[in-house]
Design an enzyme around this catalytic site. Structure first.
Site, PDB file in Angstrom:
ATOM      1  N   HIS A  57       0.849  -1.198   0.000  1.00 34.88           N
ATOM      2  CA  HIS A  57       0.000   0.000   0.000  1.00 34.88           C
ATOM      3  C   HIS A  57       0.879   1.239   0.000  1.00 34.88           C
ATOM      4  O   HIS A  57       2.104   1.147   0.090  1.00 34.88           O
ATOM      5  CB  HIS A  57      -1.012  -0.013   1.145  1.00 34.88           C
ATOM      6  N   HIS A  59       1.320   3.954   1.983  1.00 38.28           N
ATOM      7  CA  HIS A  59       1.833   4.718   3.133  1.00 38.28           C
ATOM      8  C   HIS A  59       3.355   4.848   3.078  1.00 38.28           C
ATOM      9  O   HIS A  59       4.051   3.965   2.582  1.00 38.28           O
ATOM     10  CB  HIS A  59       1.396   4.067   4.450  1.00 38.28           C
ATOM     11  N   ASP A  61       5.723   4.583   5.197  1.00 41.37           N
ATOM     12  CA  ASP A  61       6.561   3.534   5.794  1.00 41.37           C
ATOM     13  C   ASP A  61       6.451   2.211   5.024  1.00 41.37           C
ATOM     14  O   ASP A  61       6.922   1.169   5.490  1.00 41.37           O
ATOM     15  CB  ASP A  61       6.214   3.328   7.284  1.00 41.37           C
ATOM     16  N   HIS A  62       5.852   2.270   3.814  1.00 42.11           N
ATOM     17  CA  HIS A  62       5.747   1.079   2.957  1.00 42.11           C
ATOM     18  C   HIS A  62       6.247   1.336   1.539  1.00 42.11           C
ATOM     19  O   HIS A  62       6.734   0.415   0.881  1.00 42.11           O
ATOM     20  CB  HIS A  62       4.303   0.566   2.942  1.00 42.11           C
ATOM     21  N   HIS A 115      -7.627  -0.576   5.485  1.00 38.48           N
ATOM     22  CA  HIS A 115      -6.575   0.304   6.041  1.00 38.48           C
ATOM     23  C   HIS A 115      -6.310   1.435   5.043  1.00 38.48           C
ATOM     24  O   HIS A 115      -6.307   2.605   5.405  1.00 38.48           O
ATOM     25  CB  HIS A 115      -5.332  -0.533   6.295  1.00 38.48           C
ATOM     26  N   ASP A 134      -0.292  -3.907   6.283  1.00 37.30           N
ATOM     27  CA  ASP A 134      -0.946  -3.377   7.484  1.00 37.30           C
ATOM     28  C   ASP A 134      -2.420  -3.783   7.546  1.00 37.30           C
ATOM     29  O   ASP A 134      -3.235  -3.096   8.160  1.00 37.30           O
ATOM     30  CB  ASP A 134      -0.871  -1.839   7.513  1.00 37.30           C
ATOM     31  N   HIS A 172       4.317  -4.719  11.076  1.00 39.34           N
ATOM     32  CA  HIS A 172       4.684  -3.998  12.300  1.00 39.34           C
ATOM     33  C   HIS A 172       4.736  -4.939  13.501  1.00 39.34           C
ATOM     34  O   HIS A 172       3.992  -5.915  13.566  1.00 39.34           O
ATOM     35  CB  HIS A 172       3.662  -2.895  12.624  1.00 39.34           C
TER      36      HIS A 172
HETATM   37 FE    FE Z   1       2.616   0.704   8.221  1.00 38.14          FE
HETATM   38 ZN    ZN Z   2      -0.082   1.615   6.619  1.00 35.23          ZN
END
Ligand code: FE
Ligand code: ZN
Length: 256
Positions: A57, A59, A61-62, A115, A134, A172
């Site tokens: 996805h 985001h 941090d991805h 998400h 996530d 995570h």
């Molecule tokens: Fe994340």
């Molecule tokens: Zn995420």
């Protein structure tokens, strides 16, 4: 056929990075790009050259490391069609039911919105392995940033249909906090109580609780258990639609 090699390592404050490698065809993918320096260190530790990025996805941090890694390695980026405008450097757009070839291995793609609106998961059936980003966490699930409870519950049910012995790689390390919440909504689940104690032991030693398995999650993760009588009683929704019970469980976690 040799096995798909998987290397897991910590990134940022609580993300995990994953490299997957086909030793025969010498291809290596990173699942998402949480932290370029950590991914590069993992690549050099293993002696692997990056050839692919598989994004779950959009985001940061991805997918935040996509462009830097692509510039440095020329790697090929696969990501969710429904978020293609938000996946930097995407080359191949995929969605529900698509197959992604990786060396001699194949991943099946699931759309798992909730998400984010276009979140996807990758399932390597021959290896019994799923990368779920996530969407599903050990004892938890992703927050509903861009989707509804109905969408997320439908997505989680797709993952629940995978074999119980599927190894599930979540993005995570949230497990210990998730366990504290889970015990408040299903205190009568003996398997959950036992798992929570085991998680405390593991975390005290700094040991990751990821990966998990689908069977363990189905037995202990409250977001997969709206059918549980004990959980329904705790949230005050006995006999209601499962999606309503799921939504209330998610709402309570948001406020926990
Ligand atoms: Fe994340
Ligand atoms: Zn995420």
């Amino acid at each position: 056929m040799p096995k798909l090699e998987i290397h897991q390592f910590p990134c940022l404050s609580d993300n995990y990075g994953f490299l997957i490698h086909d030793p025969e065809q010498q291809v290596t993918a990173t699942i998402d790009t949480p932290e370029v320096a950590a991914i590069e260190a993992a690549l050099s530790e293993k002696g692997w050259a990056l050839t692919h990025i598989l994004n779950t996805h959009h985001h940061f941090d991805h997918a935040g490391g996509n462009l830097e890694l692509k510039e440095k390695t020329g790697c090929h980026i696969v990501g969710p069609r429904a978020e293609s405008a938000r996946i930097p450097g995407i080359d191949t757009q995929v969605g529900d039911g698509d197959q992604v070839s990786f060396g001699q291995f194949t991943a099946k793609v699931f759309d798992v919105p909730g998400h984010t609106s276009g979140h996807i998961a990758y399932w390597f059936e021959s290896e019994g392995v799923a990368f779920v980003g996530d969407t599903l966490f050990a004892l938890g699930c992703g927050r509903l940033f861009e989707g509804t409870a109905q969408q997320m519950w439908t997505s989680l049910q797709k993952l629940m249909a995978l074999p119980d012995d599927t190894t599930v790689y979540c993005a995570h390390e949230y497990t210990q906090a998730n366990a504290k919440f889970a015990l408040t909504v299903e205190p009568g689940n003996d398997a959950l109580v036992a798992r929570s104690e085991e998680i405390d032991r593991l975390r005290a030693q700094g040991t990751p609780t990821v990966p998990t398995t689908m069977g363990l999650e189905k037995a202990t993760n409250p977001f997969l258990r709206p059918m549980s009588q004990n959980l329904q009683e705790t949230v005050g929704l006995v006999g209601r639609d499962l999606v309503d019970v799921f939504a209330e469980t998610r709402r309570r976690k948001d406020n926990f």
